[in-house]
Design a protein around this motif. Structure first.
Motif, short mmCIF file in Angstrom:
data_model
loop_
_atom_site.label_atom_id
_atom_site.label_comp_id
_atom_site.label_asym_id
_atom_site.label_seq_id
_atom_site.Cartn_x
_atom_site.Cartn_y
_atom_site.Cartn_z
N GLN A 104 40.59 34.88 40.87
CA GLN A 104 40.72 35.35 39.49
C GLN A 104 42.18 35.66 39.20
OE1 GLN A 104 38.06 37.05 41.44
NE2 GLN A 104 36.89 35.27 40.76
N CYS A 105 42.70 35.03 38.16
CA CYS A 105 44.09 35.24 37.75
C CYS A 105 44.10 35.79 36.32
CB CYS A 105 44.87 33.94 37.82
SG CYS A 105 46.56 34.05 37.19
N ASP A 106 44.88 36.82 36.11
CA ASP A 106 45.03 37.34 34.76
C ASP A 106 46.03 36.48 33.98
OD1 ASP A 106 44.94 38.84 32.48
OD2 ASP A 106 46.26 40.41 33.22
N THR A 107 47.30 36.47 34.42
CA THR A 107 48.34 35.76 33.69
C THR A 107 49.14 34.86 34.61
OG1 THR A 107 48.56 37.58 32.11
CG2 THR A 107 50.39 36.02 32.25
N GLN A 121 42.62 38.08 43.99
CA GLN A 121 43.00 38.43 42.63
C GLN A 121 44.51 38.27 42.47
OE1 GLN A 121 41.46 42.16 41.01
NE2 GLN A 121 40.04 42.28 42.74
N CYS A 155 41.17 31.95 34.93
CA CYS A 155 42.47 32.43 34.49
C CYS A 155 42.35 32.86 33.03
CB CYS A 155 43.52 31.33 34.63
SG CYS A 155 45.19 31.79 34.13
N ASN A 156 42.81 34.05 32.73
CA ASN A 156 42.75 34.52 31.34
C ASN A 156 43.78 33.83 30.47
OD1 ASN A 156 40.65 36.29 31.90
ND2 ASN A 156 42.04 37.97 32.41
N LYS A 193 47.32 39.14 39.73
CA LYS A 193 47.52 39.89 38.49
C LYS A 193 48.45 39.13 37.53
CE LYS A 193 45.11 43.45 39.87
NZ LYS A 193 43.83 43.81 39.24
N LYS A 194 49.62 38.75 38.03
CA LYS A 194 50.58 38.01 37.22
C LYS A 194 51.46 37.18 38.13
CE LYS A 194 53.98 38.46 33.51
NZ LYS A 194 54.74 39.39 32.64
#
Length: 457
Positions: A351-354, A322, A388-389, A324-325
């Motif tokens: 999984q990447c948020d930003t 994961q 990625c979000n 996060k940013k």
């Protein structure tokens, strides 16, 4: 007899089938084993260490580690309490430096305490420099374990230095380019501000770093160099200084990084293999690396290979991560000075948020070139089941060099929910998409856009 013969044939066939089903990851894991230590313990308090956070314990650490090593090994215990040390901890063979719960080791922030200079690697080039805060040279079976806190106190001095583009950085790189004998590359004084790593084990084997929390590191945080059989697990990093990469295995083989939580001032993971002429001379690639079950938050990049990778990087597996940013999440970079190769790289379930810049990024002309033309060979990448979000500039960036394209890149089940530019593609050969969805649109195949430079790095 005939029945026995057929039973033997059946058993051999079954064994062959089992052998064929062993995964590449399992093959690597077979060669990675944590070191074992004698049960003898050496508590630093029993040798005079005082847990008042201000009495220097350097001489005691040196004494106890040496005693443990010459006695055949064991655990050097740092008990509960705050201990201060004015200089490096130098590990020796067969020693596990173990921090009990509630133990804290606070390093001096004075550069002079990390002299005399030792043989080390700084951004891929050999030299004599300030000692890393934890250092070992050509040792076997060494460990830092437990749930203690180690504080590098770098904010006092080291973290204020700005080596990038400095005269000393340029001088060192020119020495590497000219293959100046290493013994003549002496830095490590107040006139040469090249900060040391937090942990650097040089030319060692059978290494374990487990459980500790690292704060306020001076430069790269965990940096095994020319090592074999390295496990980094359950480590927490909370250090935001410039160039605070989390873990940088360099010219190192058989590496496992797992269950770590890095909140770092630079790349979370940066896999490396030396810089330019120095790395070609040494010739040791980084290979057989596993990164899994980790969480990263970074001021720079998440999972990264390069840019110091001139001896080559291959057989890398990164999965269940994961992010996060970060700036770029999955990033492979080199420039025209490097040569070497990055090949057989496998990334799964990330999984990447930003990602402020790009989500997936291949770059063979990364900034910092000194005018050479030795492009790196990028070949055989598989990236699947990654999401990625938000990517601030681009979803997929794959830019090779004219005459030396990126080769054989397979992107499967890639999802980017929101990005201003789906892709930047140039000089990429056999780049394939399957199940690539960006901004809600399925991309059946890559589109050659030409080179577009990203603004964020």
């Amino acid at each position: 007899m005939l029945i026995a013969f057929f039973l033997i044939l059946a058993a051999n066939a079954d064994a062959q089938r089992k052998q064929k089903t062993v995964s590449p990851v399992d093959q690597i894991l077979k060669n990675i084993k944590v070191p074992e230590f004698k049960r003898d313990t050496f508590n630093i308090v029993n040798y005079g260490a005082i847990a008042d956070g201000k009495t220097d314990t350097k001489a005691i650490f040196n004494k106890v580690i040496s005693l443990c090593s010459v006695s055949g090994g064991g655990e050097v215990i740092v008990p509960q309490g705050k201990f201060y040390i004015a200089g490096p901890v130098v590990l020796k063979s067969h020693v596990n430096l173990h921090f009990n719960d509630g133990a804290e080791l606070v390093f001096s922030g004075e550069p002079k305490d990390y002299l005399p200079a030792v043989l080390t690697l700084w951004e891929g080039t050999e030299l004599y420099n300030y000692s890393p805060l934890f250092y070992a040279y050509q040792c076997s079976d060494i460990a830092i374990t437990g749930h203690g806190i180690v504080n590098g106190s770098a904010s006092k001095n080291f973290a204020k230095w700005r080596p990038q583009g400095s005269p000393e950085q340029n001088r060192l790189r020119q020495m590497g380019h000219d293959l100046v004998p290493v013994y003549q590359r002496v830095f490590g004084d107040n006139n040469a501000q090249l900060p040391p790593d937090m942990i650097q084990f040089f030319g060692c084997k059978n290494i374990l770093i487990s459980g500790i929390t690292i704060l306020d590191a001076p430069y790269w945080v965990i940096h095994p160099v020319l090592c074999n059989n390295v496990t980094v697990q359950d480590v927490t990093i909370n250090s935001h200084n410039l160039n605070n990469d989390g873990c940088d295995p360099e010219s190192t083989t058989n590496v496992l990084i797992q269950r770590c939580n890095f909140n770092s001032g630079d790349d979370g993971i940066a896999i490396k293999a030396g810089r330019d002429q120095d790395a070609w001379r040494i010739g040791q690639p980084t290979e057989n690396v596993i990164v899994r079950d980790c969480v990263f938050r970074s001021k720079a990049n998440g999972l990264c290979i390069g840019s110091e990778m001139s001896a080559g990087v291959r057989n890398v597996y990164m999965y269940n991560v994961q992010i996060k940013k970060c700036l770029s999440a999955i990033y492979f970079k080199s420039n025209l000075d490097r040569g070497g190769f990055i090949e057989d790289i496998h990334v799964h379930n990330v999984q990447c948020d930003t990602a402020v810049a790009g989500f997936i990024r291949f770059e063979n002309n990364y900034h910092g070139s000194r005018g050479g033309h030795y492009p790196c060979n990028f070949n055989n990448f598989t990236i699947d089941n990654v999401t990625c979000n938000y990517a601030g500039e681009v979803g997929i960036y794959a830019v090779g060099v004219q005459g030396n394209p990126l080769k054989n890149i397979s992107l499967k089940k890639v999802t980017v929910l929101n990005t201003p530019k789906p892709e930047v593609i140039s000089n990429a050969e056999n780049l394939t998409y399957k199940g690539v969805t960006i901004n809600g649109t399925n991309l059946a195949k890559p589109t050659n856009t030409g080179v577009i430079t990203l603004h964020t790095d």
